[in-house]
Design a protein around this motif. Structure first.
Motif, PDB file in Angstrom:
ATOM      1  N   ALA A  19       0.869  -1.177   0.000  1.00 37.18           N
ATOM      2  CA  ALA A  19       0.000   0.000   0.000  1.00 37.18           C
ATOM      3  C   ALA A  19       0.901   1.221   0.000  1.00 37.18           C
ATOM      4  O   ALA A  19       1.984   1.217   0.591  1.00 37.18           O
ATOM      5  CB  ALA A  19      -0.905   0.004   1.220  1.00 37.18           C
ATOM      6  N   GLU A  20       0.458   2.254  -0.668  1.00 41.68           N
ATOM      7  CA  GLU A  20       1.264   3.459  -0.796  1.00 41.68           C
ATOM      8  C   GLU A  20       0.381   4.690  -0.645  1.00 41.68           C
ATOM      9  O   GLU A  20      -0.752   4.722  -1.110  1.00 41.68           O
ATOM     10  CB  GLU A  20       1.943   3.475  -2.166  1.00 41.68           C
ATOM     11  N   GLY A  75     -10.243  -2.880  14.433  1.00 40.90           N
ATOM     12  CA  GLY A  75     -10.463  -4.318  14.496  1.00 40.90           C
ATOM     13  C   GLY A  75      -9.318  -5.173  13.989  1.00 40.90           C
ATOM     14  O   GLY A  75      -9.421  -6.386  13.953  1.00 40.90           O
ATOM     15  N   LEU A  76      -8.206  -4.572  13.602  1.00 46.19           N
ATOM     16  CA  LEU A  76      -7.052  -5.325  13.111  1.00 46.19           C
ATOM     17  C   LEU A  76      -5.874  -5.041  14.024  1.00 46.19           C
ATOM     18  O   LEU A  76      -5.649  -3.904  14.429  1.00 46.19           O
ATOM     19  CB  LEU A  76      -6.702  -4.904  11.685  1.00 46.19           C
ATOM     20  N   ASN A  77      -5.127  -6.080  14.378  1.00 42.63           N
ATOM     21  CA  ASN A  77      -3.949  -5.902  15.212  1.00 42.63           C
ATOM     22  C   ASN A  77      -2.711  -6.086  14.347  1.00 42.63           C
ATOM     23  O   ASN A  77      -2.413  -7.201  13.923  1.00 42.63           O
ATOM     24  CB  ASN A  77      -3.947  -6.899  16.368  1.00 42.63           C
ATOM     25  N   PRO A  78      -1.972  -5.004  14.056  1.00 41.44           N
ATOM     26  CA  PRO A  78      -0.787  -5.129  13.206  1.00 41.44           C
ATOM     27  C   PRO A  78       0.401  -5.759  13.924  1.00 41.44           C
ATOM     28  O   PRO A  78       1.409  -6.052  13.307  1.00 41.44           O
ATOM     29  CB  PRO A  78      -0.483  -3.691  12.806  1.00 41.44           C
ATOM     30  N   CYS A  79       0.292  -5.979  15.228  1.00 45.79           N
ATOM     31  CA  CYS A  79       1.377  -6.566  16.010  1.00 45.79           C
ATOM     32  C   CYS A  79       1.214  -8.074  16.070  1.00 45.79           C
ATOM     33  O   CYS A  79       0.100  -8.588  16.103  1.00 45.79           O
ATOM     34  CB  CYS A  79       1.379  -6.004  17.423  1.00 45.79           C
ATOM     35  N   ARG A 116      -2.930  -9.576   3.487  1.00 48.78           N
ATOM     36  CA  ARG A 116      -3.673  -8.773   2.513  1.00 48.78           C
ATOM     37  C   ARG A 116      -4.324  -7.534   3.128  1.00 48.78           C
ATOM     38  O   ARG A 116      -4.392  -6.482   2.520  1.00 48.78           O
ATOM     39  CB  ARG A 116      -4.728  -9.670   1.876  1.00 48.78           C
ATOM     40  N   SER A 117      -4.833  -7.651   4.345  1.00 46.24           N
ATOM     41  CA  SER A 117      -5.613  -6.555   4.924  1.00 46.24           C
ATOM     42  C   SER A 117      -4.765  -5.551   5.689  1.00 46.24           C
ATOM     43  O   SER A 117      -5.223  -4.460   5.985  1.00 46.24           O
ATOM     44  CB  SER A 117      -6.673  -7.124   5.866  1.00 46.24           C
ATOM     45  N   GLN A 121      -4.596  -0.531   5.720  1.00 46.50           N
ATOM     46  CA  GLN A 121      -5.127   0.022   6.965  1.00 46.50           C
ATOM     47  C   GLN A 121      -4.047   0.722   7.777  1.00 46.50           C
ATOM     48  O   GLN A 121      -4.288   1.781   8.359  1.00 46.50           O
ATOM     49  CB  GLN A 121      -5.800  -1.075   7.777  1.00 46.50           C
ATOM     50  N   VAL A 122      -2.857   0.145   7.801  1.00 42.83           N
ATOM     51  CA  VAL A 122      -1.756   0.776   8.535  1.00 42.83           C
ATOM     52  C   VAL A 122      -1.358   2.087   7.861  1.00 42.83           C
ATOM     53  O   VAL A 122      -1.173   3.106   8.530  1.00 42.83           O
ATOM     54  CB  VAL A 122      -0.557  -0.190   8.651  1.00 42.83           C
ATOM     55  N   ILE A 123      -1.244   2.087   6.549  1.00 36.80           N
ATOM     56  CA  ILE A 123      -0.853   3.305   5.827  1.00 36.80           C
ATOM     57  C   ILE A 123      -1.911   4.391   6.007  1.00 36.80           C
ATOM     58  O   ILE A 123      -1.582   5.560   6.250  1.00 36.80           O
ATOM     59  CB  ILE A 123      -0.625   3.004   4.331  1.00 36.80           C
ATOM     60  N   ASN A 124      -3.188   4.041   5.878  1.00 33.81           N
ATOM     61  CA  ASN A 124      -4.243   5.042   6.051  1.00 33.81           C
ATOM     62  C   ASN A 124      -4.228   5.626   7.457  1.00 33.81           C
ATOM     63  O   ASN A 124      -4.362   6.846   7.638  1.00 33.81           O
ATOM     64  CB  ASN A 124      -5.604   4.438   5.731  1.00 33.81           C
TER      65      ASN A 124
END
Length: 167
Positions: A19-20, A75-79, A116-117, A121-124
């Motif tokens: 994602a960019e 609702g997403l945990n990037p860790c 994929r998800s 979400q992290v970039i936004n």
């Protein structure tokens, strides 16, 4: 070549998701009633320093930490489960790529991941937190200025309305 290329393509040819985001850095600040010469960028080197400063600010620990918290609220945990919050922030700081685009006013922020998800979400979230932080830090008193301008617009609108009725 084909026999040597197949294993190499199998190992190196793994797919990933990316994602960019791109943001623009203008060489001049928002116009005010009275110009401030201190805020003007006089040369290209000053502008490049300003772009580099903003590029490094994207990956500041407080910005990335707030972005992780915002992603968690979504609702997403990037860790990973084995990571502490600090380790997660440091890993994201290493994996995020921030590059000024040469000969433009733009800066690219990019993330690659096998999930994929996660990247978008992290970039936004990161860009949302960064833009809020940069606005608060770079444009001193922007909320008070905006509020004063809106109040002044209402006052002048009322005066114009009164004068047109009187006329």
């Amino acid at each position: 070549v084909i026999l040597a290329g197949i294993p190499l393509a199998w190992i190196k040819g793994r797919s990933f998701y990316a994602a960019e985001a791109v943001f623009q850095v203008f060489p001049s600040f928002q116009k005010n009633v009275s110009p401030d010469k201190e805020l003007e960028l006089q040369s290209n080197s000053q502008y490049r320093e300003f772009v580099n400063h903003l590029s490094r600010s994207v990956l500041r620990q407080d910005v990335v930490r707030q972005a992780v918290a915002q992603v968690r609220q979504g609702g997403l945990n990037p860790c990973t489960p084995a990571e502490s919050e600090r380790q997660c922030v440091e890993r994201l700081q290493r994996t995020l790529l921030v590059l000024p685009v040469a000969d433009t006013y733009m800066v690219r922020v990019m993330m690659q991941s096998n999930d994929r998800s996660e990247p978008h979400q992290v970039i936004n979230a990161l860009m949302d937190v960064f833009l809020r932080t940069a606005r608060n830090e770079q444009i001193f008193g922007w909320d008070e200025r905006t509020r004063a301008l809106l109040e002044r617009r209402e006052t002048l609108g009322a005066e114009v309305g009164a004068l047109s009725v009187q006329r």
